[in-house]
Design an enzyme around this catalytic site. Sequence first.
Site, PDB file in Angstrom:
ATOM      1  N   HIS A  93       5.391   6.333  11.423  1.00 35.12           N
ATOM      2  CA  HIS A  93       4.798   6.097  10.105  1.00 35.12           C
ATOM      3  C   HIS A  93       3.782   7.230   9.856  1.00 35.12           C
ATOM      4  CE1 HIS A  93       3.438   4.192   6.578  1.00 35.12           C
ATOM      5  NE2 HIS A  93       3.198   2.964   7.015  1.00 35.12           N
ATOM      6  N   ARG A 135       0.805  -1.218   0.000  1.00 31.32           N
ATOM      7  CA  ARG A 135       0.000   0.000   0.000  1.00 31.32           C
ATOM      8  C   ARG A 135       0.839   1.269   0.000  1.00 31.32           C
ATOM      9  NH1 ARG A 135      -2.753  -3.946   1.946  1.00 31.32           N
ATOM     10  NH2 ARG A 135      -0.775  -4.385   2.890  1.00 31.32           N
ATOM     11  N   THR A 136       1.796   1.337   0.914  1.00 32.37           N
ATOM     12  CA  THR A 136       2.504   2.607   1.105  1.00 32.37           C
ATOM     13  C   THR A 136       3.281   2.984  -0.159  1.00 32.37           C
ATOM     14  OG1 THR A 136       2.656   2.122   3.451  1.00 32.37           O
ATOM     15  CG2 THR A 136       4.053   3.884   2.633  1.00 32.37           C
ATOM     16  N   LYS A 175      26.480  -3.042  -1.188  1.00 36.17           N
ATOM     17  CA  LYS A 175      27.943  -2.977  -1.331  1.00 36.17           C
ATOM     18  C   LYS A 175      28.576  -2.253  -0.157  1.00 36.17           C
ATOM     19  CE  LYS A 175      27.680  -2.500  -6.383  1.00 36.17           C
ATOM     20  NZ  LYS A 175      27.886  -1.517  -7.458  1.00 36.17           N
ATOM     21  N   ARG A 206      11.423   4.166   3.278  1.00 32.44           N
ATOM     22  CA  ARG A 206      11.050   3.179   4.307  1.00 32.44           C
ATOM     23  C   ARG A 206      12.273   2.346   4.646  1.00 32.44           C
ATOM     24  NH1 ARG A 206       5.941  -0.854   4.507  1.00 32.44           N
ATOM     25  NH2 ARG A 206       5.042   1.124   5.159  1.00 32.44           N
TER      26      ARG A 206
HETATM   27  C1  NCD Z   1       2.030  -0.955   8.299  1.00 32.42           C
HETATM   28  C2  NCD Z   1       3.517  -0.737   8.404  1.00 32.42           C
HETATM   29  O1  NCD Z   1       4.255  -0.962   7.438  1.00 32.42           O
HETATM   30  O2  NCD Z   1       3.926  -0.296   9.463  1.00 32.42           O
HETATM   31  N1  NCD Z   1       1.613  -1.206   6.984  1.00 32.42           N
HETATM   32  C3  NCD Z   1       1.312  -0.153   6.179  1.00 32.42           C
HETATM   33  O3  NCD Z   1       2.136   0.692   5.907  1.00 32.42           O
HETATM   34  N2  NCD Z   1       0.065  -0.064   5.747  1.00 32.42           N
HETATM   35  C4  NCD Z   1       1.517  -1.958   9.261  1.00 32.42           C
HETATM   36  C5  NCD Z   1       2.091  -3.332   9.250  1.00 32.42           C
HETATM   37  O4  NCD Z   1       2.969  -3.681   8.456  1.00 32.42           O
HETATM   38  O5  NCD Z   1       1.637  -4.134  10.076  1.00 32.42           O
END
Ligand code: NCD
Length: 326
Positions: free
Chosen positions: A152, A71-72, A103, A124
């Site tokens: 997040h 999703r993100t 590397k 991320r």
């Molecule tokens: C979450 C995350 O990555 O922290 N997912 C997301 O971004 N929708 C929650 C999760 O992974 O449980």
Amino acid sequence: MSIYSAKKPTEQEAALFKGHDILSTYQFTKEELEILMRTAGYYEEALVAQKRLYDMDGKVMAALFYEPSTRTRLSFETAMHRLGGSVITVAESAKNQISSTSKGETMHDTFTIVDGYADVIVCRSPQTGVPQIGAAAAEHPVINAGDGAGQHPSQALLDMYTIGKEKGGVDGLTVAMVGDLKNGRTVHSLIEFLAMYDTKLIFVSPDSLQMPADITAKTREKGIEIEETKDLKYAVSKADVIYMTRVQKERFASEEEYNAVKDDYIIDGALVKSFKPGAIILHPLPRVNEITVDVDEYPGAAYFRQARNGLPVRMAMIALVTGNVK
Ligand code: NCD
């Protein structure tokens, strides 16, 4: 109806974001949160009207994802495409390395280089603090798309947008946060936004997965009432919003420790009967066992709508930090 009605930001409002990183929800004022929510509403209207946008025309977004994401990453990338911009991506994990990080290149150097290619960088990482390292290295805005068990912020923004849309407002709500409150970065971010309103919180988790004490203490200091319980049935009878989380397997030292708690809290069709009338269920997703599929039929099961809200919210984030809401 939502308290966050759609509105294009004024020049003064937009200036609060231009050139700024988005690393944590703790950096936001309530005013900034609400400007971002209204800007997301403005972009949602454009999406619904199928309007072709050129706000990010000629601009490039870099997505640096060193941890799994569906999703993100895809909604950030779609957001940039919908704004008329282009995307470059590194999507890798420890098992599938493709960039020079494998590397031995440092994050500082990686961000310094990518900063020369892109107008905004979304990152991320499995390690907390990496987006901060990136922000120090890069001139262009950096957006934290999840750093370890830390923060997040884009998820918390879309969570607030969803609560606003589904419940009409935030004041007066009781929100139950359920599951892995220790490792779940989404709840660590969301709590700060909820504390800006007149809300009550209920934490439901096994002993080993409680909300970090410093976060609980800081939130209580803001005057927010927090009840801690292990009784999910009690919590759902009180809550207007039930925020489920996945037990974060990847942050456990061993499989045994994970197995001991992984199925402690599950919402199924039978439990829905104990809900406070009108309650909604949110989940950042992916779900594993926390919500059984029969619950998807419940009208308050808002988690798929929530994921869709990620698109206009991330459009607003990208356009605001680059100063391109047009
Ligand atoms: C979450 C995350 O990555 O922290 N997912 C997301 O971004 N929708 C929650 C999760 O992974 O449980």
